[in-house]
Write a protein that holds these residues in place. Structure first.
Motif, mmCIF file in Angstrom:
data_model
loop_
_atom_site.group_PDB
_atom_site.id
_atom_site.type_symbol
_atom_site.label_atom_id
_atom_site.label_comp_id
_atom_site.label_asym_id
_atom_site.label_seq_id
_atom_site.Cartn_x
_atom_site.Cartn_y
_atom_site.Cartn_z
ATOM 1 N N ARG A 53 54.949 58.757 48.191
ATOM 2 C CA ARG A 53 53.986 57.912 49.263
ATOM 3 C C ARG A 53 53.225 59.668 50.050
ATOM 4 N N PRO A 54 53.623 60.562 50.625
ATOM 5 C CA PRO A 54 52.613 61.536 50.868
ATOM 6 C C PRO A 54 51.110 61.915 49.682
ATOM 7 N N ALA A 55 51.536 61.982 48.450
ATOM 8 C CA ALA A 55 50.347 62.077 47.788
ATOM 9 C C ALA A 55 49.231 60.816 48.016
ATOM 10 N N LEU A 56 49.763 59.692 47.454
ATOM 11 C CA LEU A 56 49.083 58.782 48.087
ATOM 12 C C LEU A 56 48.134 58.824 49.872
ATOM 13 N N GLN A 57 48.975 58.674 50.502
ATOM 14 C CA GLN A 57 48.298 58.826 51.493
ATOM 15 C C GLN A 57 47.287 60.187 51.677
ATOM 16 N N ALA A 58 47.493 61.234 50.623
ATOM 17 C CA ALA A 58 46.833 62.783 50.198
ATOM 18 C C ALA A 58 45.477 62.278 50.379
ATOM 19 N N ILE A 59 45.434 61.502 49.352
ATOM 20 C CA ILE A 59 44.460 60.570 48.190
ATOM 21 C C ILE A 59 43.438 59.884 48.985
ATOM 22 N N ALA A 60 44.147 59.193 49.770
ATOM 23 C CA ALA A 60 43.489 58.543 50.811
ATOM 24 C C ALA A 60 42.614 58.870 51.992
ATOM 25 N N ALA A 61 43.198 59.794 52.543
ATOM 26 C CA ALA A 61 43.074 61.133 53.266
ATOM 27 C C ALA A 61 41.855 61.625 53.126
ATOM 28 N N LEU A 62 41.776 62.001 51.577
ATOM 29 C CA LEU A 62 40.219 63.494 50.351
ATOM 30 C C LEU A 62 39.667 61.948 50.700
ATOM 31 N N GLY A 63 39.430 60.637 50.403
ATOM 32 C CA GLY A 63 38.677 59.657 49.836
ATOM 33 C C GLY A 63 38.335 59.229 48.388
ATOM 34 N N LEU A 64 39.567 59.863 47.298
ATOM 35 C CA LEU A 64 39.492 60.086 46.673
ATOM 36 C C LEU A 64 39.726 58.791 45.823
ATOM 37 N N TRP A 65 40.368 57.610 46.293
ATOM 38 C CA TRP A 65 40.306 56.157 45.534
ATOM 39 C C TRP A 65 39.827 55.331 46.997
ATOM 40 N N GLU A 66 39.696 53.895 46.697
ATOM 41 C CA GLU A 66 39.205 53.046 47.191
ATOM 42 C C GLU A 66 40.397 52.907 48.592
ATOM 43 N N GLU A 67 40.386 52.739 49.556
ATOM 44 C CA GLU A 67 41.197 52.314 50.128
ATOM 45 C C GLU A 67 41.601 51.818 49.916
ATOM 46 N N ASP A 68 41.666 50.393 49.589
ATOM 47 C CA ASP A 68 42.927 49.275 49.198
ATOM 48 C C ASP A 68 43.434 49.142 48.322
ATOM 49 N N ALA A 69 42.867 49.962 47.127
ATOM 50 C CA ALA A 69 44.370 50.655 46.105
ATOM 51 C C ALA A 69 45.309 51.444 46.645
ATOM 52 N N VAL A 70 44.627 52.097 46.953
ATOM 53 C CA VAL A 70 45.962 52.934 48.139
ATOM 54 C C VAL A 70 46.876 52.127 49.339
ATOM 55 N N ASN A 71 46.606 50.802 49.488
ATOM 56 C CA ASN A 71 47.048 50.467 50.361
ATOM 57 C C ASN A 71 47.545 49.455 49.214
ATOM 58 N N THR A 72 47.697 48.891 48.755
ATOM 59 C CA THR A 72 47.607 48.253 47.802
ATOM 60 C C THR A 72 49.258 49.119 46.855
ATOM 61 N N LEU A 73 49.247 50.359 46.105
ATOM 62 C CA LEU A 73 49.815 50.884 46.095
ATOM 63 C C LEU A 73 50.956 51.485 46.888
ATOM 64 N N ALA A 104 59.347 36.347 42.955
ATOM 65 C CA ALA A 104 57.683 35.641 43.049
ATOM 66 C C ALA A 104 57.275 36.748 43.886
ATOM 67 N N THR A 105 57.098 37.183 44.864
ATOM 68 C CA THR A 105 56.998 38.410 46.111
ATOM 69 C C THR A 105 56.286 39.827 44.835
ATOM 70 N N LEU A 106 57.660 40.242 44.347
ATOM 71 C CA LEU A 106 57.363 41.091 43.956
ATOM 72 C C LEU A 106 57.093 41.593 42.258
ATOM 73 N N GLN A 107 56.354 40.072 42.023
ATOM 74 C CA GLN A 107 55.813 40.056 40.724
ATOM 75 C C GLN A 107 54.461 40.097 41.604
ATOM 76 N N GLY A 108 54.011 39.686 42.521
ATOM 77 C CA GLY A 108 52.173 39.036 43.106
ATOM 78 C C GLY A 108 52.663 40.843 43.336
ATOM 79 N N LEU A 109 53.375 41.249 43.645
ATOM 80 C CA LEU A 109 52.474 42.783 44.302
ATOM 81 C C LEU A 109 52.475 43.966 43.108
ATOM 82 N N THR A 110 53.680 42.909 41.546
ATOM 83 C CA THR A 110 53.028 44.672 40.642
ATOM 84 C C THR A 110 51.508 44.024 39.839
ATOM 85 N N GLU A 111 51.445 42.545 39.665
ATOM 86 C CA GLU A 111 49.487 42.449 39.361
ATOM 87 C C GLU A 111 48.688 43.561 40.147
ATOM 88 N N GLN A 112 49.049 43.091 41.484
ATOM 89 C CA GLN A 112 48.468 43.556 42.307
ATOM 90 C C GLN A 112 47.764 45.499 41.569
#
Length: 127
Positions: A53-73, A104-112
């Motif tokens: 989680r902190p690494a994903l937040q750092a990736i977002a803060a640095l703008g290294l990945w799209e915000e939608d990708a980080v939020n989805t992950l 079903a909910t978790l399957q949808g998230l993992t597909e994302q």
């Protein structure tokens, strides 16, 4: 690595393993580890965030990945970890069957997660 996991930790087709199935916790952790390894030479701040989680937040803060990708992950990681923790506390298996309420909910998230893996150019997560 995904092929090796599928061979060594097979999951029945009508089931979902919170950690080992495609798009599960291991895939999210691999994505984050890959980002740290591939991007830290130019972004040393990534080296100070050992958790997912902190690494994903750092990736977002640095703008290294799209915000939608980080939020989805982050959303998928949180939901999978919460499900894993609930199941551990109940002494239940980390394998969900299609009849499980969360399936079903978790399957949808993992597909994302799998779709973002492809969009980020990090390869397929299929078995």
């Amino acid at each position: 690595m995904r092929q090796r996991i599928a061979q060594e930790k097979p999951v029945p087709r009508n089931a979902f393993h919170l950690k080992w199935s495609p798009g599960g916790l291991v895939d999210i952790e691999f994505l984050v580890q890959f980002a740290i390894l591939s991007l830290s030479a130019d972004n040393s701040a990534l080296l100070h965030h050992p958790g997912t989680r902190p690494a994903l937040q750092a990736i977002a803060a640095l703008g290294l990945w799209e915000e939608d990708a980080v939020n989805t992950l982050l959303r998928a990681w949180r939901a999978l970890r919460e499900a894993e923790n609930r199941r551990w506390l109940r002494l239940e298996s980390p394998v969900l069957e299609s009849a499980d309420a969360e399936f079903a909910t978790l399957q949808g998230l993992t597909e994302q997660v799998r779709q973002w893996t492809l969009r980020l150019g990090l390869g397929p997560t299929e078995e």
